[in-house]
Design a protein around this motif. Sequence first.
Motif, PDB file in Angstrom:
ATOM      1  N   THR A 114      69.177 -58.333  43.704  1.00 50.55           N
ATOM      2  CA  THR A 114      70.253 -59.245  44.104  1.00 50.55           C
ATOM      3  C   THR A 114      71.323 -59.343  43.016  1.00 50.55           C
ATOM      4  OG1 THR A 114      68.870 -61.091  43.329  1.00 50.55           O
ATOM      5  CG2 THR A 114      68.858 -60.621  45.688  1.00 50.55           C
ATOM      6  N   ILE A 115      70.929 -59.154  41.758  1.00 51.28           N
ATOM      7  CA  ILE A 115      71.931 -59.162  40.689  1.00 51.28           C
ATOM      8  C   ILE A 115      72.787 -57.902  40.733  1.00 51.28           C
ATOM      9  CG2 ILE A 115      72.212 -59.013  38.183  1.00 51.28           C
ATOM     10  CD1 ILE A 115      70.226 -61.115  37.814  1.00 51.28           C
ATOM     11  N   ILE A 116      72.218 -56.782  41.219  1.00 42.70           N
ATOM     12  CA  ILE A 116      73.032 -55.571  41.379  1.00 42.70           C
ATOM     13  C   ILE A 116      74.203 -55.857  42.312  1.00 42.70           C
ATOM     14  CG2 ILE A 116      73.045 -53.240  42.367  1.00 42.70           C
ATOM     15  CD1 ILE A 116      70.201 -52.908  41.234  1.00 42.70           C
ATOM     16  N   ASN A 117      73.952 -56.659  43.350  1.00 40.25           N
ATOM     17  CA  ASN A 117      75.047 -57.051  44.246  1.00 40.25           C
ATOM     18  C   ASN A 117      76.130 -57.801  43.465  1.00 40.25           C
ATOM     19  OD1 ASN A 117      76.112 -57.454  47.068  1.00 40.25           O
ATOM     20  ND2 ASN A 117      75.880 -59.586  46.459  1.00 40.25           N
ATOM     21  N   ASN A 118      75.703 -58.717  42.578  1.00 46.09           N
ATOM     22  CA  ASN A 118      76.669 -59.435  41.742  1.00 46.09           C
ATOM     23  C   ASN A 118      77.356 -58.514  40.750  1.00 46.09           C
ATOM     24  OD1 ASN A 118      74.446 -61.704  42.437  1.00 46.09           O
ATOM     25  ND2 ASN A 118      76.445 -62.629  42.159  1.00 46.09           N
ATOM     26  N   LEU A 119      76.649 -57.483  40.313  1.00 46.80           N
ATOM     27  CA  LEU A 119      77.247 -56.493  39.425  1.00 46.80           C
ATOM     28  C   LEU A 119      78.399 -55.777  40.133  1.00 46.80           C
ATOM     29  CD1 LEU A 119      76.909 -55.187  36.616  1.00 46.80           C
ATOM     30  CD2 LEU A 119      75.432 -53.488  37.689  1.00 46.80           C
ATOM     31  N   PHE A 120      78.211 -55.487  41.406  1.00 44.91           N
ATOM     32  CA  PHE A 120      79.288 -54.873  42.184  1.00 44.91           C
ATOM     33  C   PHE A 120      80.438 -55.854  42.398  1.00 44.91           C
ATOM     34  CE2 PHE A 120      76.503 -51.406  42.757  1.00 44.91           C
ATOM     35  CZ  PHE A 120      77.167 -50.383  43.410  1.00 44.91           C
ATOM     36  N   ILE A 121      80.125 -57.152  42.534  1.00 43.95           N
ATOM     37  CA  ILE A 121      81.192 -58.143  42.671  1.00 43.95           C
ATOM     38  C   ILE A 121      82.068 -58.153  41.430  1.00 43.95           C
ATOM     39  CG2 ILE A 121      81.715 -60.617  42.842  1.00 43.95           C
ATOM     40  CD1 ILE A 121      79.192 -60.934  44.521  1.00 43.95           C
ATOM     41  N   THR A 122      81.430 -58.257  40.256  1.00 44.95           N
ATOM     42  CA  THR A 122      82.207 -58.272  39.003  1.00 44.95           C
ATOM     43  C   THR A 122      82.853 -56.924  38.745  1.00 44.95           C
ATOM     44  OG1 THR A 122      80.185 -57.788  37.739  1.00 44.95           O
ATOM     45  CG2 THR A 122      80.806 -60.095  37.981  1.00 44.95           C
ATOM     46  N   GLY A 123      82.196 -55.845  39.195  1.00 48.61           N
ATOM     47  CA  GLY A 123      82.821 -54.527  39.089  1.00 48.61           C
ATOM     48  C   GLY A 123      84.075 -54.432  39.934  1.00 48.61           C
ATOM     49  N   GLY A 124      84.016 -55.021  41.137  1.00 51.55           N
ATOM     50  CA  GLY A 124      85.201 -55.049  41.991  1.00 51.55           C
ATOM     51  C   GLY A 124      86.334 -55.831  41.367  1.00 51.55           C
ATOM     52  N   GLN A 125      85.990 -56.945  40.709  1.00 47.36           N
ATOM     53  CA  GLN A 125      87.014 -57.731  40.021  1.00 47.36           C
ATOM     54  C   GLN A 125      87.620 -56.946  38.861  1.00 47.36           C
ATOM     55  OE1 GLN A 125      84.480 -61.087  39.206  1.00 47.36           O
ATOM     56  NE2 GLN A 125      85.214 -62.259  40.963  1.00 47.36           N
ATOM     57  N   LEU A 126      86.779 -56.217  38.125  1.00 44.74           N
ATOM     58  CA  LEU A 126      87.275 -55.409  37.010  1.00 44.74           C
ATOM     59  C   LEU A 126      88.190 -54.292  37.505  1.00 44.74           C
ATOM     60  CD1 LEU A 126      87.360 -54.441  34.084  1.00 44.74           C
ATOM     61  CD2 LEU A 126      85.193 -53.244  34.495  1.00 44.74           C
ATOM     62  N   VAL A 127      87.744 -53.578  38.541  1.00 43.92           N
ATOM     63  CA  VAL A 127      88.562 -52.486  39.086  1.00 43.92           C
ATOM     64  C   VAL A 127      89.889 -53.027  39.606  1.00 43.92           C
ATOM     65  CG1 VAL A 127      88.728 -50.784  40.951  1.00 43.92           C
ATOM     66  CG2 VAL A 127      86.615 -50.984  39.614  1.00 43.92           C
TER      67      VAL A 127
ATOM     68  N   GLY B 172      79.046 -58.639  31.195  1.00 43.31           N
ATOM     69  CA  GLY B 172      78.161 -59.785  31.049  1.00 43.31           C
ATOM     70  C   GLY B 172      77.124 -59.859  32.152  1.00 43.31           C
ATOM     71  N   THR B 173      77.461 -59.327  33.330  1.00 40.89           N
ATOM     72  CA  THR B 173      76.510 -59.310  34.436  1.00 40.89           C
ATOM     73  C   THR B 173      75.300 -58.435  34.102  1.00 40.89           C
ATOM     74  OG1 THR B 173      78.375 -59.599  35.949  1.00 40.89           O
ATOM     75  CG2 THR B 173      76.282 -58.967  36.933  1.00 40.89           C
ATOM     76  N   PHE B 174      75.506 -57.376  33.308  1.00 36.25           N
ATOM     77  CA  PHE B 174      74.388 -56.540  32.877  1.00 36.25           C
ATOM     78  C   PHE B 174      73.394 -57.352  32.056  1.00 36.25           C
ATOM     79  CE2 PHE B 174      77.337 -53.057  33.789  1.00 36.25           C
ATOM     80  CZ  PHE B 174      76.485 -52.129  34.393  1.00 36.25           C
ATOM     81  N   ILE B 175      73.912 -58.307  31.279  1.00 40.60           N
ATOM     82  CA  ILE B 175      73.024 -59.163  30.489  1.00 40.60           C
ATOM     83  C   ILE B 175      72.132 -59.968  31.430  1.00 40.60           C
ATOM     84  CG2 ILE B 175      72.918 -61.037  28.814  1.00 40.60           C
ATOM     85  CD1 ILE B 175      75.637 -60.126  27.753  1.00 40.60           C
ATOM     86  N   GLY B 176      72.736 -60.507  32.503  1.00 37.98           N
ATOM     87  CA  GLY B 176      71.952 -61.229  33.492  1.00 37.98           C
ATOM     88  C   GLY B 176      70.921 -60.339  34.163  1.00 37.98           C
ATOM     89  N   LEU B 177      71.308 -59.096  34.471  1.00 34.56           N
ATOM     90  CA  LEU B 177      70.392 -58.141  35.088  1.00 34.56           C
ATOM     91  C   LEU B 177      69.204 -57.866  34.181  1.00 34.56           C
ATOM     92  CD1 LEU B 177      69.863 -56.070  37.381  1.00 34.56           C
ATOM     93  CD2 LEU B 177      71.241 -54.444  36.088  1.00 34.56           C
ATOM     94  N   TRP B 178      69.446 -57.787  32.882  1.00 38.17           N
ATOM     95  CA  TRP B 178      68.403 -57.495  31.909  1.00 38.17           C
ATOM     96  C   TRP B 178      67.483 -58.691  31.678  1.00 38.17           C
ATOM     97  CZ3 TRP B 178      68.570 -58.472  26.186  1.00 38.17           C
ATOM     98  CH2 TRP B 178      67.491 -57.845  25.535  1.00 38.17           C
TER      99      TRP B 178
ATOM    100  N   GLY C 299      77.371 -66.984  36.809  1.00 36.29           N
ATOM    101  CA  GLY C 299      78.078 -65.972  37.586  1.00 36.29           C
ATOM    102  C   GLY C 299      77.209 -65.344  38.654  1.00 36.29           C
ATOM    103  N   VAL C 300      75.925 -65.129  38.352  1.00 34.41           N
ATOM    104  CA  VAL C 300      75.050 -64.400  39.281  1.00 34.41           C
ATOM    105  C   VAL C 300      73.887 -65.228  39.808  1.00 34.41           C
ATOM    106  CG1 VAL C 300      75.610 -62.145  38.314  1.00 34.41           C
ATOM    107  CG2 VAL C 300      73.752 -63.445  37.310  1.00 34.41           C
ATOM    108  N   MET C 301      73.401 -66.181  39.023  1.00 41.04           N
ATOM    109  CA  MET C 301      72.183 -66.892  39.421  1.00 41.04           C
ATOM    110  C   MET C 301      72.319 -67.750  40.670  1.00 41.04           C
ATOM    111  SD  MET C 301      69.840 -65.788  37.597  1.00 41.04           S
ATOM    112  CE  MET C 301      70.540 -64.275  36.952  1.00 41.04           C
ATOM    113  N   PRO C 302      73.459 -68.419  40.928  1.00 37.37           N
ATOM    114  CA  PRO C 302      73.534 -69.198  42.180  1.00 37.37           C
ATOM    115  C   PRO C 302      73.285 -68.348  43.422  1.00 37.37           C
ATOM    116  CG  PRO C 302      75.264 -69.897  40.696  1.00 37.37           C
ATOM    117  CD  PRO C 302      74.632 -68.694  40.069  1.00 37.37           C
TER     118      PRO C 302
END
Length: 561
Positions: free
Chosen positions: A148-161, A312-318, A455-458
Amino acid sequence: MGFKASGSLRSKMESIPKPMWMLIVFSAIGGFLFGYGTGVVSGAMILIKKEMNLSTLWHEIIVSATIASAWLSALIAGPTTNKYGRRYIILAASIIFLLGTLITGFALEKIMLLFGRIIVGLAIGLISMAGPVYLSESSTAEHRGCITIINNLFITGGQLVSCIVCGVFSGAPHGWRYMLGLGALPCVVQLAGFSFIPESPRWLVANGRVPDARMVLAKIRHPDADLEGELDVISAAVVDAKNQKATIREVLRSAPARRALLIGSLLQLFQQVTGINIVMYYSASIITMAGLRNESLAIWLAAAVSSINFFGTFIGLWLVDRLGRRFLIVTSLIGSAGALLLLALSFQAASVFSPPVDVQSNSTACGVNTCGECVKEEDCGYCFSGTTYNFHNSSCVLVDHHSHHKLSLEGDCANSTLVAENEVTFAYDWCPTEYAWIPVVGLALYLLFFAPGMGVMPWTVNSEIFPGWARSTCNSLTTAVNWGSNLIVSLTFLTLTETLDKHGAFYLYMTVAIIGVFIFYFFLPETRGVPLEEVEDLFTGPLLVRSPSGTKYKPGFENQE
């Protein structure tokens, strides 16, 4: 049977079957659309505001219209995903997003642009609810947190792109059209991919399609997985769910579901009211407010800040299955409150040490003594000679609104040649200051703390905590809370900065973050490693989070190893 965080993140990721990865990636493209659609507005609105001569009110309306429509679509996402399936709703959201991006990219005036952003918001609301639920229901308990955090990783990735795209096209004629229109590309990718992606096995079982669910599990699980055992657990949960109707009334009558709904709603509420989307939607505007007036530089700095959110989302994933959801949420709020304090102090310092007005204007409306007082007036701007660090001959003069706030109606800044050659500078909504770099640092620190936790936990916790019979309904409600609070914050930010001053707005967000620390420290149980079918047990005990000896799951900070 006890549950512990598994070994390294790498071994956990490698243990995910390859077919499951295809499901994860194509599902998470929906998260990318979510991130791109919300992130692109930060840079695009700087250019749109000038080209279309938008007022502060129209700026807020266009930004907030997407959020308002996302809120409305999130309310219907629960019933529609229950009826038509998670997969079809995600596909529908991709088509709607594609339509909205094309309309905004070709918008001829502000009404058409507003209409396109409303359509984009409808898609975002659907996908922000359906995507996490689909991934959660397709995952095992062991992998659910990181998936589920990978999904958030894509969200923040979309914001970065989106921020990078804004930077690339910031100097192009009508560059905002490319910024908004390029969101159509990932839509096409997801539409193609989801043509081959199966439905959620839990939804299939709930709709009497057990053989289909068995086939899906056989594809996305390891060959030696106990498929029949998993189907039995899912079927038992579905039977319980059918004994209870997933209406709001039934949710409120069930004590565990009611408590989970309250916690889930508070998580989504505090994610927004601590200011994250102010940072994402208005980061470029905040940077220009701080005194960095090169628009392209401001957009690129916003992209750099957004990259911190992504990494920072990678930190949450880890850390999610090492330290647990609750620990990350509480520490995230503590760090975010500190960063918001830095932002507030930086803007307050800029206000207190605001440069003086050397030459008084003939206009009564602009007869003030400092730059800070000048730029608070909608019809006034600060005109000065020299650089932002060494300037003189300053005055507060009436603004020429027809020049897109680039020129004044009087004084040297009414001369377009002098302004174009940088002989004089006209500051409509900012002041020259030596503190301009501090808000950039504050934004970066804020995202560094916010991304791994709040950013990701909710989204992760909300995909886990509800009983199966109420999952779609409750996720629909909590997602609507997220978008509703997002709407209120985004619609009021610029007005708040005018009413409370910029530093007052950030002090307010800081106070809310501190309140969140206490709420989640005392009331949020830990869901790490708990199967979806057993999470309901966490909400049947005392209201305050405790970890008595002998409990099966030990939520909270005591769960750290």
